[in-house]
Scaffold this motif. Structure first.
Motif, mmCIF file in Angstrom:
data_model
loop_
_atom_site.group_PDB
_atom_site.id
_atom_site.type_symbol
_atom_site.label_atom_id
_atom_site.label_comp_id
_atom_site.label_asym_id
_atom_site.label_seq_id
_atom_site.Cartn_x
_atom_site.Cartn_y
_atom_site.Cartn_z
ATOM 1 N N ASP A 1 5.522 -4.656 -7.834
ATOM 2 C CA ASP A 1 4.555 -3.682 -7.312
ATOM 3 C C ASP A 1 3.981 -4.171 -5.980
ATOM 4 O OD1 ASP A 1 4.964 -2.401 -9.674
ATOM 5 O OD2 ASP A 1 3.028 -2.937 -10.571
ATOM 6 N N TRP A 2 3.537 -3.207 -5.167
ATOM 7 C CA TRP A 2 2.841 -3.600 -3.945
ATOM 8 C C TRP A 2 1.517 -4.255 -4.337
ATOM 9 C CZ3 TRP A 2 -1.830 -3.111 -1.588
ATOM 10 C CH2 TRP A 2 -1.896 -3.540 -0.257
ATOM 11 N N MET A 3 1.149 -5.316 -3.621
ATOM 12 C CA MET A 3 -0.150 -5.960 -3.882
ATOM 13 C C MET A 3 -0.685 -6.542 -2.574
ATOM 14 S SD MET A 3 1.157 -9.378 -5.894
ATOM 15 C CE MET A 3 2.336 -8.584 -6.968
ATOM 16 N N PRO A 4 -2.008 -6.597 -2.404
ATOM 17 C CA PRO A 4 -2.526 -7.217 -1.183
ATOM 18 C C PRO A 4 -2.102 -8.680 -1.131
ATOM 19 C CG PRO A 4 -4.298 -6.124 -2.416
ATOM 20 C CD PRO A 4 -3.083 -6.126 -3.290
ATOM 21 N N GLU A 5 -1.864 -9.169 0.072
ATOM 22 C CA GLU A 5 -1.410 -10.550 0.245
ATOM 23 C C GLU A 5 -2.388 -11.542 -0.389
ATOM 24 O OE1 GLU A 5 1.409 -11.438 0.911
ATOM 25 O OE2 GLU A 5 1.201 -13.553 1.417
ATOM 26 N N LYS A 6 -3.675 -11.214 -0.301
ATOM 27 C CA LYS A 6 -4.669 -12.153 -0.852
ATOM 28 C C LYS A 6 -4.613 -12.183 -2.388
ATOM 29 C CE LYS A 6 -9.254 -13.912 -0.398
ATOM 30 N NZ LYS A 6 -10.553 -13.464 -0.811
ATOM 31 N N TYR A 7 -4.287 -11.058 -2.984
ATOM 32 C CA TYR A 7 -4.135 -11.004 -4.454
ATOM 33 C C TYR A 7 -2.979 -11.915 -4.864
ATOM 34 C CZ TYR A 7 -3.326 -8.838 -9.085
ATOM 35 O OH TYR A 7 -3.148 -8.603 -10.437
ATOM 36 N N LEU B 1 -3.049 1.795 0.909
ATOM 37 C CA LEU B 1 -2.339 1.054 -0.150
ATOM 38 C C LEU B 1 -3.336 0.206 -0.948
ATOM 39 C CD1 LEU B 1 0.876 -0.182 1.711
ATOM 40 C CD2 LEU B 1 0.829 1.205 -0.359
ATOM 41 N N GLU B 2 -4.248 -0.436 -0.195
ATOM 42 C CA GLU B 2 -5.249 -1.283 -0.865
ATOM 43 C C GLU B 2 -6.148 -0.455 -1.770
ATOM 44 O OE1 GLU B 2 -7.264 -3.656 2.066
ATOM 45 O OE2 GLU B 2 -5.598 -5.071 2.174
ATOM 46 N N GLN B 3 -6.469 0.749 -1.271
ATOM 47 C CA GLN B 3 -7.334 1.632 -2.064
ATOM 48 C C GLN B 3 -6.632 2.057 -3.357
ATOM 49 O OE1 GLN B 3 -8.781 4.767 0.372
ATOM 50 N NE2 GLN B 3 -10.007 5.652 -1.260
ATOM 51 N N GLN B 4 -5.352 2.413 -3.209
ATOM 52 C CA GLN B 4 -4.575 2.799 -4.404
ATOM 53 C C GLN B 4 -4.467 1.646 -5.384
ATOM 54 O OE1 GLN B 4 -0.633 4.217 -3.697
ATOM 55 N NE2 GLN B 4 -1.335 6.157 -2.851
ATOM 56 N N PHE B 5 -4.281 0.461 -4.804
ATOM 57 C CA PHE B 5 -4.159 -0.735 -5.644
ATOM 58 C C PHE B 5 -5.441 -0.939 -6.448
ATOM 59 C CE2 PHE B 5 -4.748 -5.317 -6.252
ATOM 60 C CZ PHE B 5 -3.546 -5.668 -6.851
ATOM 61 N N GLN B 6 -6.582 -0.829 -5.756
ATOM 62 C CA GLN B 6 -7.866 -1.024 -6.440
ATOM 63 C C GLN B 6 -8.070 0.044 -7.520
ATOM 64 O OE1 GLN B 6 -9.954 -3.806 -5.879
ATOM 65 N NE2 GLN B 6 -10.831 -3.063 -7.798
ATOM 66 N N GLU B 7 -7.586 1.254 -7.224
ATOM 67 C CA GLU B 7 -7.731 2.322 -8.229
ATOM 68 C C GLU B 7 -6.922 1.989 -9.496
ATOM 69 O OE1 GLU B 7 -8.571 5.810 -4.969
ATOM 70 O OE2 GLU B 7 -6.652 5.837 -6.033
ATOM 71 N N ARG B 8 -5.746 1.421 -9.272
ATOM 72 C CA ARG B 8 -4.923 1.023 -10.436
ATOM 73 C C ARG B 8 -5.649 -0.051 -11.247
ATOM 74 N NH1 ARG B 8 0.936 -0.880 -9.392
ATOM 75 N NH2 ARG B 8 0.875 -0.756 -11.658
#
Ligand code: FAQ
Length: 324
Positions: free
Chosen positions: A24-30, A6-13
């Protein structure tokens, strides 16, 4: 799907320049970084009303008073857009205020300096709004949609604020020797704190690296500070005022101005609550919150009564349709 993918996909976006939206899904730290930055920004707008509010009753003409009133009201509006943007990330307005009032949340160091003369209102518009715009134009392209959209209107208004401040400085610097001296004194006191607004040097900034990776920040603290110096020095020259930095010099090779060392000890003291006005500023916000308790209570009582009477009406309508 694992958190890692999920984190990888997020970074790709992010890398593809896509905007992240509230659902949208996002890392907790974001999410946490945004709550921290947006809320600190909102608190800065609200606390930032205080130094200027100090001069509304003493503005030297009706025109200046109207301009200043409009500016201070705009800052309140900016605070409200930003609190709303922070709320999209799952934190309540009450929690945000509580963080400010208990000293847990920071706000910009610049608002802990006093406004001693009318020229300070000019210096704030010119320098403080000028610095804010440089930072905030970058934020119109930040990766989190609700924050980026809030920044668009804020930047338009900040640009008016900067001009009204510069116009005050222009009037004073073309006025009597005493007025010019007042303008110079305001520049002397607000120059260094304005440079501090951009935050610590990049190598001392714990959040920059990750924030740049997530495109929360598109430029670093030092890059933005340099941009501000390069834009502002020629403006001071037009005013005929001297920037209080003996090391300020155009560097032909770099194509930028070199400037002296910021007093980082002063910066951290102010950030930690020991600036000239920290206690007064926080005290004023806490008092405003306490004094406004009756308004909040009345609004809640009214809304409860309204939903009760709407509930009664709905059940009356149900009885009627059942009877038909
Ligand atoms: N004051 O790792 P970094 C305005 C803190 S709006 C206090 O570099 P980051 C309009 C920072 O929070 C002005 N604290 O942090 C107006 C962090 O602490 P934490 C406000 C500061 O977030 C005009 C720690 O130091 N603008 O003026 C300051 O990546 C006239 C380490 O720093 C915004 O808020 C400071 N100056 O970069 C209103 C813009 N600098 O939370 C009325 C949005 C740093 O880790 C009248 N914010 N700190 O404990 C930003 O762009 C960023 O948050 C920075 C800091 C650039 C401020």
């Amino acid at each position: 799907m694992t958190v890692k993918s999920l984190e990888q996909q997020f970074q790709e976006r992010i890398d593809a320049g896509e905007r992240i939206e509230a659902k949208d899904w996002m890392p907790e730290k974001y999410r946490k970084t945004h709550i921290r930055q947006i809320s600190q920004h909102a608190h800065s707008e609200i606390v930032g009303m205080l130094p200027e509010g100090n001069w509304i009753t003493r503005a030297p003409s009706l025109r200046r008073k109207v301009g200043l009133l409009a500016k201070v009201q705009d800052e309140a509006g900016h605070g409200l857009y930003l609190y709303s943007a922070a709320e999209t990330l799952g934190i309540s307005r009450d929690e945000l205020f509580d963080q400010l009032h208990t000293g847990k949340a920071k706000y910009s160091s610049i608002f802990n300096y006093p406004t001693l003369s009318w020229a300070d209102i000019g210096a704030i518009g010119w320098l403080v709004d000028g610095a804010a715009i440089i930072n905030q134009v970058m934020l119109t392209r930040t990766s989190y949609g609700p924050y980026a959209r809030a920044m668009v209107r804020i930047c338009k208004e900040e640009s008016f604020h900067q001009r009204q401040g510069y116009e005050i400085m222009l009037g004073l610097s073309q006025g009597s020797p005493e007025q010019k001296e007042m303008a110079q004194d305001a520049l002397n006191r607000f120059w260094w704190p304005s440079l501090m607004m951009f935050g610590p040097r990049d190598e001392e900034s714990p959040n920059t690296e990750q924030s740049v990776k997530w495109k929360i920040k598109r430029k670093t603290n030092d890059e933005l500070r340099q941009e501000f110096v390069d834009i502002t020095v020629p403006q001071a020259e037009i005013l005929g005022l001297t920037i209080p930095d003996p090391d300020l010099k155009w560097n032909e090779e770099r194509g930028h101005y070199d400037f002296g060392e910021i007093d980082w000890d002063e910066f951290w003291q102010v950030v930690k609550g020991n600036g000239p006005c920290n206690k007064e500023r926080l005290g004023a916000r806490v008092k405003a919150w306490d004094d406004g308790a009756w308004v909040r209570e009345a609004a809640i009582a009214y809304s409860d009564r309204r939903s009760r009477s709407q509930g009664d009406e709905a059940s009356r309508n149900q009885d009627v349709s059942a009877a038909i």
